[in-house]
Enzyme design. Structure first.
Site, mmCIF file in Angstrom:
data_model
loop_
_atom_site.group_PDB
_atom_site.id
_atom_site.type_symbol
_atom_site.label_atom_id
_atom_site.label_comp_id
_atom_site.label_asym_id
_atom_site.label_seq_id
_atom_site.Cartn_x
_atom_site.Cartn_y
_atom_site.Cartn_z
ATOM 1 N N HIS A 96 0.745 -1.306 0.067
ATOM 2 C CA HIS A 96 0.125 0.063 0.019
ATOM 3 C C HIS A 96 0.841 1.289 -0.066
ATOM 4 O O HIS A 96 1.984 1.325 0.485
ATOM 5 C CB HIS A 96 -0.822 0.039 1.338
ATOM 6 C CG HIS A 96 -1.645 -1.115 1.375
ATOM 7 N ND1 HIS A 96 -2.692 -1.518 0.518
ATOM 8 C CD2 HIS A 96 -1.661 -2.227 2.360
ATOM 9 C CE1 HIS A 96 -3.340 -2.775 0.841
ATOM 10 N NE2 HIS A 96 -2.501 -2.971 1.944
ATOM 11 N N GLU A 113 -1.441 -0.445 7.977
ATOM 12 C CA GLU A 113 -2.384 -1.475 8.554
ATOM 13 C C GLU A 113 -1.634 -2.377 9.664
ATOM 14 O O GLU A 113 -0.766 -2.295 9.825
ATOM 15 C CB GLU A 113 -3.091 -2.536 7.475
ATOM 16 C CG GLU A 113 -2.140 -3.287 6.713
ATOM 17 C CD GLU A 113 -2.743 -3.844 5.770
ATOM 18 O OE1 GLU A 113 -3.779 -3.222 4.947
ATOM 19 O OE2 GLU A 113 -2.459 -4.971 5.270
ATOM 20 N N HIS A 170 3.442 -7.641 1.817
ATOM 21 C CA HIS A 170 2.493 -8.228 2.739
ATOM 22 C C HIS A 170 1.405 -9.287 2.157
ATOM 23 O O HIS A 170 1.297 -8.865 0.910
ATOM 24 C CB HIS A 170 2.194 -7.403 3.741
ATOM 25 C CG HIS A 170 1.127 -6.601 3.326
ATOM 26 N ND1 HIS A 170 1.383 -5.424 2.897
ATOM 27 C CD2 HIS A 170 -0.454 -6.599 3.604
ATOM 28 C CE1 HIS A 170 0.001 -4.774 2.380
ATOM 29 N NE2 HIS A 170 -0.820 -5.839 2.706
ATOM 30 N N ARG A 190 -1.225 -4.861 -6.291
ATOM 31 C CA ARG A 190 -1.136 -5.954 -6.337
ATOM 32 C C ARG A 190 0.113 -6.395 -7.136
ATOM 33 O O ARG A 190 0.370 -5.951 -8.276
ATOM 34 C CB ARG A 190 -2.129 -6.616 -7.125
ATOM 35 C CG ARG A 190 -2.519 -8.177 -6.610
ATOM 36 C CD ARG A 190 -3.681 -8.680 -7.275
ATOM 37 N NE ARG A 190 -4.924 -8.008 -6.987
ATOM 38 C CZ ARG A 190 -6.025 -7.766 -7.805
ATOM 39 N NH1 ARG A 190 -5.768 -7.729 -9.042
ATOM 40 N NH2 ARG A 190 -7.133 -7.334 -7.244
#
Ligand code: ZN
Length: 322
Positions: A96, A113, A170, A190
């Site tokens: 991200h 996150e 991740h 992605r």
């Protein structure tokens, strides 16, 4: 003065299982589920209030129309997003962007996150970080598809915690159930999808190779967060994430045994998810039942409240950047 109890927003996923229905007793239609957005004010994917004067309203609407419940926040949109993720298959390997890149390129928030592992099958691992030492090496390994050498695999068990800052490669993998607390954003790049072909389209899913390379931090450095434990009457509180390392959210695990009287302290409001046990929350003379899978926000102005019973809670509050 009432807590805002929330009903999850469900997102079916190809990699999802049925644990959200069996463990948290959510009523969800047959089929794969994958994601429950349990505390969400994100666009149209918001969770709704289940009872009280705001029953039926999306959290996003209440945040916009009743800023007093959130301490007149500076963030224009509800800043945090909490999900249960049930990985019944490997998720795509992703990364991200940070706030700066996301604002410029996607007109959205960046996404830092975190995962608190609720269940993990024996031998389960997740992908966290990479082994490239330079951007050139990262690019070469990605272009060559040298995933075995590039991706770092980390074994996981229930109770583990992972802080995943923007720029960290991740992925969750098969057999892991987590509660994810993150910035309220849906920007995902992605990098690798195991060359899988989508049944519906007959095509491989779209990759975002260049953007992934742009935003990935090199070299990978494990986030080092302290996890101090505080014992109070009726509760054991473990800090999972806090400033300055975690600028977007505070995060705690709380074990309640008996009665724990607490308050908002310096925080404008609190997000609470029950991940085990049962009990009640007493606020302004009113008792509200709590069970595994219950999610709520304690709003601004709640001076003092009591959690009773045997409960395991994940609680969060916005950090200084929000
Ligand atoms: Zn992610």
């Amino acid at each position: 003065m009432e807590p805002l109890f929330l009903t999850p927003y469900f997102r079916p996923k190809l990699w999802g299982g049925r644990k959200l229905a069996t463990i948290f007793h959510y009523h969800i239609p047959e089929g794969k589920v994958g994601e429950a957005w349990i505390i969400s004010g994100y666009k149209d994917d918001a969770s709704a209030v289940s009872q009280g004067p705001f029953a039926g309203q999306p959290l996003r609407t209440i945040y916009l129309t009743h800023p007093e419940l959130f301490g007149y926040p500076k963030s224009a949109e509800f800043p945090l997003l909490v999900k249960f993720l049930d990985a019944n298959d490997n998720l795509s390997v992703q990364v991200h962007p940070d706030d700066h890149y996301a604002h410029e390129v996607e007109h959205d928030r960046g996404k830092t996150e975190s995962w608190y592992v609720l269940q993990a099958d024996p031998g389960a691992y997740l992908i966290y970080g990479h082994n490239a030492k330079t951007k050139a090496e990262l690019t070469a390994m990605v272009k060559a598809g040298d995933w075995d050498h590039l991706l770092r695999k980390v074994p996981v068990k229930a109770g583990d915690f992972f802080y995943v800052p923007a720029g960290t490669i991740h992925a969750l993998t098969k057999g892991i159930l987590v509660i994810e607390t993150q910035q309220s954003s849906d920007v995902t790049y992605r990098l690798y999808d195991y060359d899988r072909v989508d049944d519906a389209t007959g095509q491989k899913r779209l990759l975002h190779t260049q953007k992934s390379l742009d935003v990935t931090k090199v070299p990978h450095v494990d986030a080092k967060l302290a996890h101090p434990v505080v014992q109070e009457t009726g509760a054991t509180i473990t800090t999972l994430a806090a400033p300055p390392q975690s600028a977007h959210f505070y995060l705690w695990e709380v074990q309640v045994a008996g009665a724990w009287q607490t308050g908002l302290g310096k925080h404008p409001y609190l997000l609470v998810s029950v991940i085990a046990g049962a009990g009640e929350l007493v606020l302004a003379g009113q008792a509200y039942p709590l069970a595994i899978g219950t999610n709520l926000i304690v709003p601004n102005g709640a001076e003092s409240f009591i959690f009773k019973g045997h409960l395991k809670l994940i609680m969060s509050a916005p950090g200084p950047k929000e």
